[in-house]
Design a protein around this motif. Structure first.
Motif, short mmCIF file in Angstrom:
data_model
loop_
_atom_site.label_atom_id
_atom_site.label_comp_id
_atom_site.label_asym_id
_atom_site.label_seq_id
_atom_site.Cartn_x
_atom_site.Cartn_y
_atom_site.Cartn_z
N ASN A 193 0.77 -1.11 -0.07
CA ASN A 193 0.04 -0.05 -0.12
C ASN A 193 0.92 1.39 0.04
N PRO A 194 0.52 2.56 -0.17
CA PRO A 194 1.28 3.65 -0.37
C PRO A 194 1.98 4.03 0.97
N VAL A 195 1.69 3.63 2.18
CA VAL A 195 2.35 3.65 3.33
C VAL A 195 3.56 2.97 3.29
N ALA A 196 3.27 1.50 3.06
CA ALA A 196 4.62 0.68 2.75
C ALA A 196 5.43 1.11 1.93
N ALA A 239 10.64 2.89 0.85
CA ALA A 239 11.03 3.61 -0.50
C ALA A 239 11.12 2.83 -1.80
N TRP A 240 10.29 1.82 -1.73
CA TRP A 240 10.21 0.98 -2.73
C TRP A 240 8.74 1.35 -3.33
N PRO A 241 8.54 1.82 -4.73
CA PRO A 241 7.04 1.76 -5.29
C PRO A 241 6.90 0.15 -5.78
N SER A 242 5.59 -0.14 -5.55
CA SER A 242 4.93 -1.40 -5.65
C SER A 242 5.49 -1.93 -7.16
N ALA A 243 5.51 -1.22 -8.30
CA ALA A 243 5.96 -1.81 -9.43
C ALA A 243 7.17 -2.30 -9.40
N GLU A 244 8.04 -1.62 -8.89
CA GLU A 244 9.19 -2.20 -8.79
C GLU A 244 9.67 -3.18 -7.67
N ALA A 245 8.83 -3.27 -6.67
CA ALA A 245 8.94 -4.28 -5.82
C ALA A 245 8.52 -5.54 -6.10
N LEU A 246 7.53 -5.72 -6.97
CA LEU A 246 6.90 -6.78 -7.22
C LEU A 246 7.85 -7.82 -7.80
N GLY A 247 7.96 -9.05 -7.48
CA GLY A 247 8.68 -9.96 -7.97
C GLY A 247 10.16 -10.10 -7.41
N ARG A 248 10.60 -9.27 -6.60
CA ARG A 248 11.90 -9.27 -5.78
C ARG A 248 11.85 -9.86 -4.56
N PRO A 249 13.02 -10.50 -4.42
CA PRO A 249 12.97 -10.95 -2.98
C PRO A 249 12.69 -10.33 -1.74
N LEU A 250 11.89 -10.78 -0.73
CA LEU A 250 11.49 -10.09 0.16
C LEU A 250 12.72 -9.45 0.94
N GLY A 251 13.86 -10.18 1.07
CA GLY A 251 15.10 -9.67 1.95
C GLY A 251 15.49 -8.33 1.36
N GLU A 252 15.02 -8.09 -0.26
CA GLU A 252 15.71 -6.92 -0.84
C GLU A 252 14.84 -5.86 -0.57
N VAL A 253 13.48 -6.04 -0.64
CA VAL A 253 12.69 -5.02 -0.55
C VAL A 253 12.65 -4.48 1.21
N ARG A 256 -4.52 -24.81 2.71
CA ARG A 256 -3.33 -24.88 2.17
C ARG A 256 -2.50 -23.67 2.75
N LEU A 257 -1.28 -23.59 2.97
CA LEU A 257 -0.46 -22.40 3.17
C LEU A 257 -0.12 -21.80 2.03
N GLN A 258 -0.71 -20.45 1.70
CA GLN A 258 -0.23 -19.89 0.53
C GLN A 258 0.77 -18.74 0.58
N GLY A 259 1.05 -18.30 1.81
CA GLY A 259 1.89 -17.29 2.05
C GLY A 259 1.81 -16.51 3.36
N ALA A 260 2.23 -15.39 3.46
CA ALA A 260 1.94 -14.58 4.65
C ALA A 260 1.45 -13.12 4.47
N VAL A 261 0.77 -12.58 5.47
CA VAL A 261 0.74 -11.11 5.12
C VAL A 261 1.69 -10.14 6.39
N LEU A 262 2.39 -9.24 5.85
CA LEU A 262 3.38 -8.67 6.69
C LEU A 262 2.75 -7.09 7.19
N VAL A 263 2.90 -6.97 8.17
CA VAL A 263 2.49 -5.67 8.91
C VAL A 263 3.50 -5.06 9.80
N PHE A 264 3.77 -3.70 9.42
CA PHE A 264 4.81 -2.99 10.00
C PHE A 264 4.48 -1.39 10.25
#
Length: 229
Positions: free
Chosen positions: A1-4, A9-23, A80-88
């Protein structure tokens, strides 16, 4: 979302598909070592995972934020486990206030623990770094002379660097700002952001200017120490 987006400092379009540890690279505030993402824990342990406080988020392009974070697993209709939602969330201001209170409490204990002011003030300098500052120095006026009583820095190499600068370019006792001015007026000084022009004006020559800028000074506060009036 915009707050994340704003916090990382990662726009969603550039963050998508990258490893979580990088974003979302996070460190332990005290050790400065990478810590496991709550997402990895939530997926591995298949339950809500919250990290302890004192976590630092490294923002893209530089800068840091103190954060609280947690993650919860996401299940599909079949269980079935599909992933996780991160809140910060950004808790930098809250954490800074906690650090300030902790420093004041520790410094108060140290200031009242010994009659040897040299030992006491040296301890206070060490407490200040890195809790509230990258750099702390204590100067004492002995008659007409000013002597460096204690100094601490997050990077010990910088201490020797500053000592060399001061040896080659002794401070001007009539300087309109800095330690000379605080000793002369008894009034504190604070700059939330040190102007480049001020650093340039303090330089005696080009070499001095280069050395001053190499210190990467960003903000500054100097306060007088008063005893018996």
């Amino acid at each position: 979302n915009p707050v994340a987006e704003a916090l990382t400092a990662w726009p969603s379009a550039e963050a998508l598909g990258r490893p979580l540890g990088e974003v979302f690279p996070i460190l332990d505030e005290e050790t400065r070592r990478p810590v496991e993402s709550p997402v990895e824990r939530a997926v591995r342990e298949r339950r809500i995972a919250a990290l302890a406080n004192h976590t630092i988020l490294l923002r893209r392009g530089g800068g840091e934020l103190s954060i609280d974070d947690s993650a919860a697993p996401i299940w599909d209709a079949a269980g079935r486990l599909q992933g996780a939602v991160l809140v910060f969330r950004d808790v930098t201001e809250k954490r800074q206030e906690e650090l300030r209170r902790r420093f004041i409490a520790s410094a108060t204990v140290e200031l009242s623990s010994s009659l040897d002011y040299q030992t006491t003030l040296a301890t206070v300098a060490r407490l200040a770094v890195p809790t509230i500052a990258d750099w702390c120095a204590v100067d004492i006026r002995e008659g007409e002379r000013v002597e460096r009583l204690a100094v601490a820095h997050v990077d010990p190499e910088k201490i020797r660097f500053v000592q060399e600068i001061e040896r080659r370019y002794p401070p001007d006792p009539n300087a309109p700002s800095g330690v000379p001015n605080v000793l002369r007026t008894g009034e504190p000084e604070m700059m939330a952001e040190i102007p480049t022009a001020l650093l340039d004006a303090a330089a005696v020559d080009e070499e001095h200017r280069r050395l001053i800028h190499a210190l990467q000074l960003r903000s500054y506060i100097a306060v007088p120490l008063k005893a018996r009036g």
